[in-house]
Write an enzyme that holds these catalytic residues in place. Structure first.
Site, PDB file in Angstrom:
ATOM      1  N   ASN A 164       0.863  -1.188   0.000  1.00 27.55           N
ATOM      2  CA  ASN A 164       0.000   0.000   0.000  1.00 27.55           C
ATOM      3  C   ASN A 164       0.896   1.235   0.000  1.00 27.55           C
ATOM      4  O   ASN A 164       1.467   1.604   1.014  1.00 27.55           O
ATOM      5  CB  ASN A 164      -0.910  -0.012   1.229  1.00 27.55           C
ATOM      6  N   GLY A 203      -5.841  -2.661   0.334  1.00 24.75           N
ATOM      7  CA  GLY A 203      -5.270  -1.355   0.000  1.00 24.75           C
ATOM      8  C   GLY A 203      -4.023  -1.355  -0.844  1.00 24.75           C
ATOM      9  O   GLY A 203      -3.434  -0.292  -1.078  1.00 24.75           O
ATOM     10  N   ASP A 205      -1.675  -1.146  -4.066  1.00 19.80           N
ATOM     11  CA  ASP A 205      -1.903  -0.292  -5.232  1.00 19.80           C
ATOM     12  C   ASP A 205      -0.638  -0.181  -6.081  1.00 19.80           C
ATOM     13  O   ASP A 205       0.413  -0.748  -5.753  1.00 19.80           O
ATOM     14  CB  ASP A 205      -2.390   1.094  -4.799  1.00 19.80           C
ATOM     15  N   HIS A 278     -14.509 -13.430 -20.405  1.00 22.85           N
ATOM     16  CA  HIS A 278     -15.737 -12.937 -19.794  1.00 22.85           C
ATOM     17  C   HIS A 278     -15.514 -11.517 -19.274  1.00 22.85           C
ATOM     18  O   HIS A 278     -14.380 -11.040 -19.201  1.00 22.85           O
ATOM     19  CB  HIS A 278     -16.180 -13.851 -18.649  1.00 22.85           C
ATOM     20  N   ARG A 355      -0.711 -12.318 -19.986  1.00 21.98           N
ATOM     21  CA  ARG A 355      -1.132 -13.642 -19.519  1.00 21.98           C
ATOM     22  C   ARG A 355      -2.621 -13.754 -19.820  1.00 21.98           C
ATOM     23  O   ARG A 355      -3.414 -12.908 -19.422  1.00 21.98           O
ATOM     24  CB  ARG A 355      -0.834 -13.791 -18.036  1.00 21.98           C
ATOM     25  N   ASP A 357      -6.195 -15.343 -19.550  1.00 18.70           N
ATOM     26  CA  ASP A 357      -7.007 -16.087 -18.591  1.00 18.70           C
ATOM     27  C   ASP A 357      -8.025 -16.964 -19.304  1.00 18.70           C
ATOM     28  O   ASP A 357      -8.650 -16.542 -20.282  1.00 18.70           O
ATOM     29  CB  ASP A 357      -7.718 -15.083 -17.679  1.00 18.70           C
ATOM     30  N   GLU A 386      -3.112 -19.678 -19.830  1.00 22.33           N
ATOM     31  CA  GLU A 386      -3.409 -20.285 -18.522  1.00 22.33           C
ATOM     32  C   GLU A 386      -4.158 -21.582 -18.778  1.00 22.33           C
ATOM     33  O   GLU A 386      -5.375 -21.640 -18.743  1.00 22.33           O
ATOM     34  CB  GLU A 386      -4.241 -19.350 -17.651  1.00 22.33           C
ATOM     35  N   HIS A 452      -2.006 -17.389  -7.583  1.00 21.86           N
ATOM     36  CA  HIS A 452      -3.177 -16.905  -6.848  1.00 21.86           C
ATOM     37  C   HIS A 452      -4.295 -17.942  -6.785  1.00 21.86           C
ATOM     38  O   HIS A 452      -5.298 -17.703  -6.125  1.00 21.86           O
ATOM     39  CB  HIS A 452      -3.704 -15.626  -7.513  1.00 21.86           C
ATOM     40  N   ASP A 453      -4.123 -19.075  -7.467  1.00 24.63           N
ATOM     41  CA  ASP A 453      -5.184 -20.092  -7.542  1.00 24.63           C
ATOM     42  C   ASP A 453      -4.880 -21.366  -6.763  1.00 24.63           C
ATOM     43  O   ASP A 453      -5.725 -22.256  -6.718  1.00 24.63           O
ATOM     44  CB  ASP A 453      -5.437 -20.466  -9.004  1.00 24.63           C
ATOM     45  N   ARG A 501      -3.800 -15.640  -1.016  1.00 25.66           N
ATOM     46  CA  ARG A 501      -3.766 -14.225  -1.401  1.00 25.66           C
ATOM     47  C   ARG A 501      -3.603 -13.312  -0.186  1.00 25.66           C
ATOM     48  O   ARG A 501      -4.108 -12.195  -0.146  1.00 25.66           O
ATOM     49  CB  ARG A 501      -5.042 -13.874  -2.178  1.00 25.66           C
TER      50      ARG A 501
END
Length: 617
Positions: A164, A203, A205, A278, A355, A357, A386, A452-453, A501
């Protein structure tokens, strides 16, 4: 004059118990498909890279019989080099500069006294019966991947959770609705909401990333992959409301430009997340359909089942059934043109990679079109898919350069963490992975341990950092582009999404500084060696009993041997200078030892390794 280059990727595995006797040639396993890039492609310099498939073992020699001069009976024999093998097949390779416009060729396969000729009509015993493969050089696919990405170390950042740097743009609790859940501002030391709702914000960024660029540069990073930055109501941003706006909790377009410039000044490129399968249900075009129904100019952008559109019930195609994620309709030319416009927008901001998705849910012909647009703007932009399984239908020179290599991750997990795979079995798994893609893709393959998955790698290791050290040594000395998920270098833990995460730990007292030093040392070693960044890969030592893996990386005259001890006990060996054809001195770049043929004994510590560079005269 023909110029042949053998063994661009040589993979020799010493396996026991899996070798067929050299009793003949099994013609069922012979294969060469001129229409497939994994069998033939052109390099950046216009050379032909050509491969041939045979049975796993028992073959003594493969010879390419070639005529590319256009003159009758002007045949040349080129001995092909051993390339790699997997569970079923072995491959041979050669690379040469073509002379004419048409390649006419066939193969000779020898096993003991057996000799088979293989051409366009298949295997024959008599050379007089052979039918040549005939291939126009112009028809051969050129397979080129970005030079900067070959062997580059990539760092993945989930923007809301990294740093942040500007508290004035922090989300506030109750400020907006995230699909029935009010936004929640959480302190940096708290954990993500579980189960996830996408409504909790910490927060992080763009300014925070800029502030930490020196940290990343000191770590040795060459590229940053950022999870989505575009305007969205959720914390993960995979539900865009506008693809061409930076989310206001992250910053502005101008600040993003500054990030790109400041990163480039430090030798770091930016890779963005392209979420083009999407949008979010708050996306401006979808909201126009909600408002105007059948009269909307965008009604063909999605597959709507009935009107009025109900974003709660989801009476339209949506990703995995989430009504908040309506799927774009690629039968619409307008959709395609819009996404290509979005791609141009981000490339004009200076990004060096995308990347992509959920790409398996978008038609192949669109990805081919996107590649043409991207490479037309900048051939050095890296396209990463991916795809969690075999990505060869997409990584083929027509669509993607690279892929998030989850199959590689699984192989490393089974060998280094679960320790359920033998060394020879692990080598076989690597062989399978290496036969999926042409060599240029292998050097830019996104080889990650965390994302992140999925669960963080330290959590998979049950907190045991000793298990991580041989794994990290392998990742950072192997082929491809090794990728680090933010915080893995300082020992962060976390289970499946959303626990993986968690906010980045910046307090040095809570960081594993020894683990970070291991990363820094290995990245520094990798950066100093073209052999480790772009060289061939050859296993040279496999000891199942003691769990020792040794392999060689070669680039031109540069040679590096890596020996990894995946065991709880230390291991002592005499480096086989003669067998490995080493003349002169070996320097251990990781442990600072020096070895010669007269002083060849080396001790490899438990759960560790050695990186042995051959000193050039």
């Amino acid at each position: 004059m023909h110029r042949t280059i053998g063994g661009i990727l040589i993979f020799v595995i010493f396996l026991t118990g899996n070798v067929l006797a050299a009793s003949g040639i099994n013609t069922r396993y012979l294969a060469h498909e001129p229409a497939e890039e994994r069998f033939i492609y052109l390099t950046r310099t216009g050379e032909v890279n050509l491969k041939f498939q045979v049975q796993r073992s028992g073959v003594d020699e493969v010879i390419l019989v070639l005529n590319d001069t256009g003159k009758e009976f002007n045949l040349h024999q080129i001995k092909m080099n051993y390339y790699t093998l997997n569970n079923f097949y072995c491959f041979y390779v050669t690379q040469f500069e073509p002379v004419g416009d048409v390649l006419s060729y066939y193969f000779q396969v020898k096993a003991g006294e057996d000799l088979i000729y293989y051409g366009a009509s298949g295997p024959v015993k008599n050379a007089a019966d052979i039918q040549f493969f005939r291939v126009s050089v112009d028809s051969v696919q050129t397979f080129v991947t970005p030079d900067w990405a070959k062997g580059a170390v990539i760092y993945q950042i989930f923007p809301d959770r990294f740093s942040n740097g500007d508290s004035t743009n922090d989300p506030r609790s109750g400020e907006w609705d995230v699909y029935g859940n009010l936004s929640v501002a959480r302190s940096w030391t708290e954990l993500p909401v579980n189960p996830p709702t996408g409504s909790d914000f910490f927060g992080g960024d763009l300014q925070g990333i800029i502030d930490k660029l020196d940290y990343l540069a000191n770590l040795g990073i060459q590229a940053i992959y950022l999870n989505p930055l575009h305007e969205s109501v959720s914390n993960h941003k995979y539900d865009a409301s506008d693809f061409q706006q930076i989310d206001d909790n992250f910053g502005t377009i101008e600040l993003f430009k500054k990030l790109v410039e400041e990163a480039k000044r430090r030798g770091i490129y930016i890779i963005i997340d392209g979420v083009f399968n999407h949008t979010g249900s708050n996306f401006w075009a979808f909201q126009d359909i909600v408002k105007n129904g059948k009269n909307s100019a965008y009604k063909d952008w999605y597959n709507i089942y009935s009107y009025p559109v109900n974003p709660v019930e989801g009476n339209y195609d949506s990703w995995n059934g989430y009504s908040s994620l309506p799927v774009l309709n690629y039968d619409s030319r307008e959709v395609r043109d819009y996404i290509l416009q979005v791609v141009r927008f981000w490339l004009n901001l200076g990004v060096k990679g995308i990347r992509l998705d959920a790409p398996t849910e978008v038609p192949h012909d669109f990805w081919q079109e996107l590649r043409q647009v991207v490479k037309g703007i900048d051939p050095e932009v890296l396209l990463i898919g991916e795809i969690w399984q075999d990505a060869s239908p997409w990584v083929n020179g027509k669509e993607f350069d690279s892929n998030m290599n989850y199959l590689y991750r699984t192989s490393l997990y089974n060998f280094f963490i679960k320790r359920s795979r033998s060394v020879s079995g692990f080598a076989k798994d690597l062989g399978i992975d290496l036969t999926r893609y042409p060599e240029p893709a292998l050097h830019v393959m996104y080889n990650h341990l965390g994302s992140h998955d999925v669960e963080r790698v330290k959590t998979l290791a049950r907190g045991n950092t000793e298990l991580l050290k041989p794994l990290i040594i392998f990742q950072l000395t192997y082929m491809g582009a090794p990728a680090i998920y933010y915080g893995d270098e300082i020992g962060m833990e976390g289970g499946d999404d959303p626990d993986c995460r968690r906010p980045m730990i910046w307090d040095p007292l809570r960081q594993d500084l020894e683990l970070r030093e291991t990363y820094e040392s290995l990245i520094r070693i990798r950066g100093s060696s073209l052999a480790l960044r772009q060289g061939s890969f050859t296993p040279v030592f496999i000891d199942d009993e003691n769990k020792i893996l040794g392999f060689e990386r070669v680039y031109g005259s540069q040679r590096v041997f890596v020996v990894i001890n995946n065991n709880e006990q230390s291991y002592t060996m005499d480096i086989p200078f003669d067998e490995w054809k080493i003349e002169g001195v070996l320097v251990d770049l990781l442990n600072r030892g020096i070895y010669t043929a007269e002083k060849s004994r080396i001790q490899i510590e438990a759960n560790f390794g050695a990186v042995l560079k051959v000193l050039e005269e």
